[in-house]
Design a protein around this motif. Structure first.
Motif: not given
Length: 376
Positions: A108, A110, A148-149, A192-194, A251-252
């Motif tokens: 991840r 995150w 991705g999400g 977002s992914r982060t 996913w975006e």
């Protein structure tokens, strides 16, 4: 069924129609959340004091499941020769469920406290030496979720190809989640992914139980497949196990499609113009609103034709007087008004309309300049 953006995401937290049961459970849910918050503090202290060993990590994983009310059912067994597992993405705690029953770690981006990441079986992707890990530690498998999400589990997004460059033998995993009262994941345009979705995690504390079913499928060999072909095979295997469809959306694009409801982009306007060419009396705002949901010209046209999306037709423009009583030589027959349902027939209808417009423009040019064109 076409998997459009609105079918793959949840905008609302609450599901179901039994409001009375929810209100009766509400006081108990608040007490349960307070109790689990105390468990989270104990988990935090234990992760700092106890050594980082496999037996200790299993205890912390069990304590984390109690804290978040996660119950995991596993079907099938992990192939000990596989160091890469690939799964669909349905919640922020998929990694915890997989780590608890399969002993995996998840990659991840995150930004979460180290104790929280290790407890949930998360490792920062930037600090992970993939090739070295697979060469030196195949007993610690990595769970990858190349969508991705998260989605709502009703379809699979298009996979990225990078996970499938890591090995020639990969094991697919199908994950499903069940919960009372509330949806597991709610999407926002700012996702977002982060950033870890803390709001989704807090609802785990309030809900009586969240049941994960982790279905481990037979491992698949790459053989001579390219990355794209191999990823499509794995995705189709997971979709078949879940009995859902696959989508070409990434996913975006889910968040981009939702943001387009407020501010249409160039691509959305281009699609709207294509719809207007076929349905000139449908108002442009209605077209943009439907396209923001479907992201498909064909689906939007079908929605208007079949009455799925209501609209108020714009008035027809005043007809101009005919410059000549003779029938134009180059005008093709007008459409019948019956619009076919299949995508192939709709494309043919579009080409016919385009040919008709070209023929009419040519005839007007001939008449304006008084040209004499032989009829072949």
């Amino acid at each position: 069924m076409v998997l459009t953006v609105d079918k793959l995401i949840n905008d609302d937290r609450f599901c179901g129609e039994n409001v009375l049961q929810f209100l009766l459970y509400l006081p108990f849910g608040l007490v349960l959340m307070a109790f689990r918050t105390v468990l989270a503090l104990i988990l935090w202290i234990a992760s700092i004091i106890l050594p980082n060993k496999s037996a200790v990590r299993q205890i912390l994983s069990t304590l984390a499941c109690w804290t978040f009310g996660v119950y995991v059912k596993v079907k099938g067994s992990r192939d000990q020769r596989c160091s890469v597992l690939v799964a669909n993405y349905v919640s922020c705690l998929d990694s915890l469920a997989a780590a608890h029953v399969l002993g995996t770690i998840s990659l991840r981006k995150w930004k979460v406290p180290p104790f929280f990441a290790s407890t949930l079986g998360i490792k920062n992707v930037a600090q992970f030496a993939r090739k070295q890990h697979f060469a030196e530690c195949p007993s610690k498998p990595v769970l990858l979720q190349p969508e991705g999400g998260p989605t709502n589990g009703k379809g699979l997004l298009k996979f990225t190809d990078w996970p499938f460059q890591l090995g020639n033998r990969v094991q697919p995993v199908a994950i499903t989640v069940e919960r009372l009262f509330t949806n597991v994941t709610v999407h926002r345009p700012s996702d977002s992914r982060t950033a870890f979705p803390w709001s989704d995690a807090l609802w785990f504390l309030w809900t009586p139980a969240t049941v994960f079913t982790v279905r481990v499928l037979p491992a698949m060999e790459r053989n001579e497949d390219t990355d794209t072909v191999f990823s499509n095979r794995l995705r189709q295997a997971i979709a078949d196990a879940l009995q859902v469809g696959v989508s070409e959306l990434r996913w975006e694009q889910l968040n981009a499609g939702r943001g387009a409801r407020r501010e249409p982009g160039a691509e959305l306007l281009r699609q709207a113009r294509r719809v207007r060419e076929v349905l000139p009396r449908v108002p442009l705002p209605d077209i943009l609103r439907d396209l923001a949901t479907t992201r498909s010209v064909d689906v939007t046209i079908t929605n208007f034709l079949e009455g799925v999306t209501p609209y108020t037709a714009e008035p027809e423009p005043d007809a101009e007087p005919e410059p000549s009583t003779s029938r134009p030589k180059y005008v093709t027959p007008a459409p019948t008004g019956t619009f076919p349902r299949s995508a192939r027939e709709r494309q043919l209808s579009f080409q016919e309309r385009k040919a008709q417009m070209i023929a009419e423009a040519r005839q007007k040019y001939i008449e304006k300049h008084g040209l004499h064109v032989l009829n072949c």
